[in-house]
Design an enzyme around this catalytic site. Structure first.
Site, PDB file in Angstrom:
ATOM      1  N   ALA A  66      25.569  50.512   3.819  1.00 14.29           N
ATOM      2  CA  ALA A  66      25.657  49.085   4.492  1.00 14.29           C
ATOM      3  C   ALA A  66      25.572  48.279   3.272  1.00 14.29           C
ATOM      4  O   ALA A  66      25.202  48.160   2.290  1.00 14.29           O
ATOM      5  CB  ALA A  66      24.498  48.937   5.280  1.00 14.29           C
ATOM      6  N   GLY A 111      24.273  53.877   5.059  1.00 12.57           N
ATOM      7  CA  GLY A 111      25.530  53.760   6.177  1.00 12.57           C
ATOM      8  C   GLY A 111      26.614  54.830   5.859  1.00 12.57           C
ATOM      9  O   GLY A 111      27.329  55.105   6.648  1.00 12.57           O
ATOM     10  N   GLU A 114      25.478  58.128   7.201  1.00 14.40           N
ATOM     11  CA  GLU A 114      25.607  58.091   8.517  1.00 14.40           C
ATOM     12  C   GLU A 114      26.746  58.075   9.212  1.00 14.40           C
ATOM     13  O   GLU A 114      27.199  58.623  10.110  1.00 14.40           O
ATOM     14  CB  GLU A 114      24.872  56.598   8.985  1.00 14.40           C
ATOM     15  CG  GLU A 114      23.354  56.585   8.810  1.00 14.40           C
ATOM     16  CD  GLU A 114      22.601  55.241   8.816  1.00 14.40           C
ATOM     17  OE1 GLU A 114      23.370  54.418   8.302  1.00 14.40           O
ATOM     18  OE2 GLU A 114      21.649  54.897   9.647  1.00 14.40           O
ATOM     19  N   GLU A 134      17.256  53.897   2.410  1.00 14.66           N
ATOM     20  CA  GLU A 134      17.029  52.615   2.894  1.00 14.66           C
ATOM     21  C   GLU A 134      15.725  52.391   2.553  1.00 14.66           C
ATOM     22  O   GLU A 134      15.213  51.045   2.377  1.00 14.66           O
ATOM     23  CB  GLU A 134      17.424  52.477   4.343  1.00 14.66           C
ATOM     24  CG  GLU A 134      18.702  52.634   5.135  1.00 14.66           C
ATOM     25  CD  GLU A 134      19.409  53.952   4.920  1.00 14.66           C
ATOM     26  OE1 GLU A 134      18.821  54.816   4.618  1.00 14.66           O
ATOM     27  OE2 GLU A 134      20.410  53.827   5.460  1.00 14.66           O
TER      28      GLU A 134
HETATM   29  N1  COA Z   1      26.006  47.125  -0.743  1.00 11.14           N
HETATM   30  C1  COA Z   1      26.784  46.208  -1.634  1.00 11.14           C
HETATM   31  N2  COA Z   1      27.131  46.329  -2.796  1.00 11.14           N
HETATM   32  C2  COA Z   1      27.192  47.597  -3.430  1.00 11.14           C
HETATM   33  C3  COA Z   1      26.367  48.696  -2.524  1.00 11.14           C
HETATM   34  C4  COA Z   1      25.902  48.352  -1.300  1.00 11.14           C
HETATM   35  N3  COA Z   1      25.356  49.548  -0.632  1.00 11.14           N
HETATM   36  N4  COA Z   1      26.566  49.730  -3.304  1.00 11.14           N
HETATM   37  C5  COA Z   1      27.133  49.411  -4.441  1.00 11.14           C
HETATM   38  N5  COA Z   1      27.600  48.064  -4.420  1.00 11.14           N
HETATM   39  C6  COA Z   1      28.148  47.256  -5.396  1.00 11.14           C
HETATM   40  C7  COA Z   1      27.131  46.775  -6.814  1.00 11.14           C
HETATM   41  O1  COA Z   1      26.415  45.837  -6.270  1.00 11.14           O
HETATM   42  C8  COA Z   1      28.118  46.853  -7.557  1.00 11.14           C
HETATM   43  O2  COA Z   1      28.910  45.472  -7.451  1.00 11.14           O
HETATM   44  P1  COA Z   1      29.072  44.211  -8.614  1.00 11.14           P
HETATM   45  O3  COA Z   1      30.137  45.002  -9.609  1.00 11.14           O
HETATM   46  O4  COA Z   1      29.528  42.998  -7.914  1.00 11.14           O
HETATM   47  O5  COA Z   1      27.573  44.064  -9.156  1.00 11.14           O
HETATM   48  C9  COA Z   1      29.327  47.529  -7.469  1.00 11.14           C
HETATM   49  O6  COA Z   1      29.235  47.826  -5.999  1.00 11.14           O
HETATM   50  C10 COA Z   1      29.190  49.045  -8.449  1.00 11.14           C
HETATM   51  O7  COA Z   1      27.778  49.355  -8.166  1.00 11.14           O
HETATM   52  P2  COA Z   1      26.887  49.669  -9.332  1.00 11.14           P
HETATM   53  O8  COA Z   1      25.477  49.657  -8.663  1.00 11.14           O
HETATM   54  O9  COA Z   1      27.150  48.891 -10.367  1.00 11.14           O
HETATM   55  O10 COA Z   1      27.400  51.312  -9.842  1.00 11.14           O
HETATM   56  P3  COA Z   1      26.337  52.408 -10.326  1.00 11.14           P
HETATM   57  O11 COA Z   1      27.435  53.404 -10.508  1.00 11.14           O
HETATM   58  O12 COA Z   1      25.622  51.909 -11.441  1.00 11.14           O
HETATM   59  O13 COA Z   1      25.427  52.956  -9.157  1.00 11.14           O
HETATM   60  C11 COA Z   1      24.879  53.802  -6.921  1.00 11.14           C
HETATM   61  C12 COA Z   1      25.833  53.652  -8.118  1.00 11.14           C
HETATM   62  C13 COA Z   1      25.599  54.346  -5.578  1.00 11.14           C
HETATM   63  C14 COA Z   1      23.960  54.688  -7.472  1.00 11.14           C
HETATM   64  C15 COA Z   1      24.149  51.994  -6.700  1.00 11.14           C
HETATM   65  O14 COA Z   1      25.496  51.479  -6.348  1.00 11.14           O
HETATM   66  C16 COA Z   1      23.372  51.987  -5.582  1.00 11.14           C
HETATM   67  O15 COA Z   1      22.240  52.313  -5.586  1.00 11.14           O
HETATM   68  N6  COA Z   1      23.960  51.469  -4.306  1.00 11.14           N
HETATM   69  C17 COA Z   1      23.381  51.273  -3.294  1.00 11.14           C
HETATM   70  C18 COA Z   1      23.164  52.510  -2.327  1.00 11.14           C
HETATM   71  C19 COA Z   1      22.076  52.059  -1.015  1.00 11.14           C
HETATM   72  O16 COA Z   1      20.991  51.780  -1.230  1.00 11.14           O
HETATM   73  N7  COA Z   1      22.521  52.326   0.218  1.00 11.14           N
HETATM   74  C20 COA Z   1      21.975  51.992   1.326  1.00 11.14           C
HETATM   75  C21 COA Z   1      22.248  50.806   1.788  1.00 11.14           C
HETATM   76  S1  COA Z   1      21.372  50.516   3.253  1.00 11.14           S
END
Ligand code: COA
Length: 260
Positions: A66, A111, A114, A134
Site C-alpha cells: 500500500a 498489499g 495481499e 507492515e
Molecule cells: N509506498 C509508497 N512508496 C513506495 C513504496 C510503498 N509501499 N515502496 C516503494 N516506494 C517508493 C519509494 O519511496 C521510492 O520513491 P522515491 O524514489 O520517490 O523516493 C521508490 O518507490 C523506489 O523505492 P526504494 O525504496 O528507493 O527502492 P529500494 O530498492 O531501495 O527498496 C523496497 C525496495 C521494496 C525494499 C523498499 O521500497 C520498501 O521497503 N518498500 C516498502 C515496503 C513495505 O513496507 N510495504 C508494505 C506497505 S503497507
C-alpha cells in the site's frame, strides 16, 4: 478505457492487468485501488475474457505494498475506508468467477502480497520476494493479509511472517504454499502464457463451478461443503459444454467449449 495507474492488454481470451507506477514500485494508492476495482469488474463482465493475468510493470516489483506516503496522513476513519476498499477489491478478484493468475516478477510486499494471495494461482520468478512488513511501520496488514495468509499457509507461517515482517524468497514462499510455481526470471512469461492459454481453453462454467466449490466450500463445514459441491456438479449437467466435453471424449476428438 484509459487508466492512469494501470496498463491493460488482451491476448486471445487472456486479459492482462498491470499495475503501472514503476517509479513507486507499483505501490497501491487509493486511485490505483479504484482503477483495479473497475478493471476487474470489466473483466468479469466481458464474456470474451476467460482468464486474467495480474502483474506489475517493470522488473523490480509486482507491487511493493500500500502507498506509505498516502497512508502517512490518514485519519483512522480514512484508514478504515482504505482497508475496506482494499478488502473489497481482493474479494472481488477472488470471486471473479474466472481464473486469475498473479505473475510475480519482483517485490510482492504488504498489499502486494495481499493482492497476489487474492489471485487463484501465483507464478513467481525466482527473483520474487514476499513479505508482510507492515509491523515495521507500526501497522498490521489491512487488505485481508492476516486471513488469506492464515488460510493459505497456516497459523504458524501467518504469525511468523506478520510478526517478523521478514522478506522471504520465492523458493521459501513455494514451500509455504504461497506460490504455486517458481520459474527462472527469463521463463516467467512463457510459464504464465502457457498456463493462461490452458485455462482459457477450459470450459468456463466448469471453471467457475470449481472456483466456487473450492473458495466458498472452503469456508463451510465439510457436510455443507460437500452438498455445495453436489449442487455445482449437478448444475454442470445443464450446460452445453458438459454435453460437448463428454461427447468429444467418446468421439475421440478435441472438445470446443463455448461457455454455455
Ligand atoms: N509506498 C509508497 N512508496 C513506495 C513504496 C510503498 N509501499 N515502496 C516503494 N516506494 C517508493 C519509494 O519511496 C521510492 O520513491 P522515491 O524514489 O520517490 O523516493 C521508490 O518507490 C523506489 O523505492 P526504494 O525504496 O528507493 O527502492 P529500494 O530498492 O531501495 O527498496 C523496497 C525496495 C521494496 C525494499 C523498499 O521500497 C520498501 O521497503 N518498500 C516498502 C515496503 C513495505 O513496507 N510495504 C508494505 C506497505 S503497507
Amino acid at each position: 478505457m484509459a487508466y492512469r495507474n494501470l496498463e491493460t492488454s488482451n491476448r486471445g481470451a487472456v486479459r492482462t492487468i498491470a499495475v503501472n507506477r514503476p517509479d513507486k514500485l507499483n505501490a497501491l494508492n487509493r486511485d490505483t485501488l479504484n482503477e483495479l476495482t473497475l478493471a476487474f469488474a470489466q473483466a468479469a463482465q466481458d464474456d470474451a475474457v476467460r482468464v486474467v493475468v495480474l502483474t506489475g510493470t517493470g522488473e523490480k516489483a509486482f507491487v511493493a505494498g500500500a502507498d506509505i506516503a498516502e497512508m502517512n496522513g490518514y485519519t483512522p476513519i480514512q484508514a478504515q475506508a482504505f482497508s475496506r476498499t482494499g478488502q473489497r477489491l481482493m474479494s472481488s478478484i477472488e470471486r471473479l468467477g474466472k481464473p486469475v493468475i498473479a505473475r510475480i516478477q519482483g517485490f510482492a510486499l504488504g498489499g502486494g502480497m495481499e493482492l497476489a494471495m487474492a489471485c487463484h494461482l501465483r507464478v513467481a520468478s525466482e527473483k520474487a520476494k514476499f513479505g508482510q512488513p507492515e509491523i515495521n511501520l507500526g501497522l498490521i496488514p489491512g487488505f485481508g493479509g492476516t486471513q488469506r495468509l492464515l488460510r493459505l499457509a497456516g497459523r504458524g507461517a501467518a504469525l511468523e511472517l506478520c510478526l517478523s515482517g521478514a522478506v522471504i524468497n520465492a523458493q521459501r514462499a513455494c514451500e509455504l504454499g504461497l506460490v504455486t510455481r517458481v520459474v527462472a526470471a527469463e521463463a516467467l512469461d512463457d510459464a504464465v502464457n502457457v498456463l493462461a492459454d490452458q485455462l482459457a481453453a477450459a470450459a468456463p462454467l466448469a471453471a467457475a463451478g470449481i472456483l466456487d466449490a473450492v473458495l466458498q466450500g472452503g469456508e463451510m463445514a465439510l457436510d455443507q461443503a460437500l452438498e455445495f459441491e453436489t449442487q455445482g456438479f449437478a448444475l454442470a449437467f445443464s450446460t452445453d459444454d458438459m454435453r460437448e466435453g463428454t461427447s468429444a471424449f467418446l468421439e475421440k476428438r478435441k472438445a470446443e467449449f463455448k461457455g454455455s
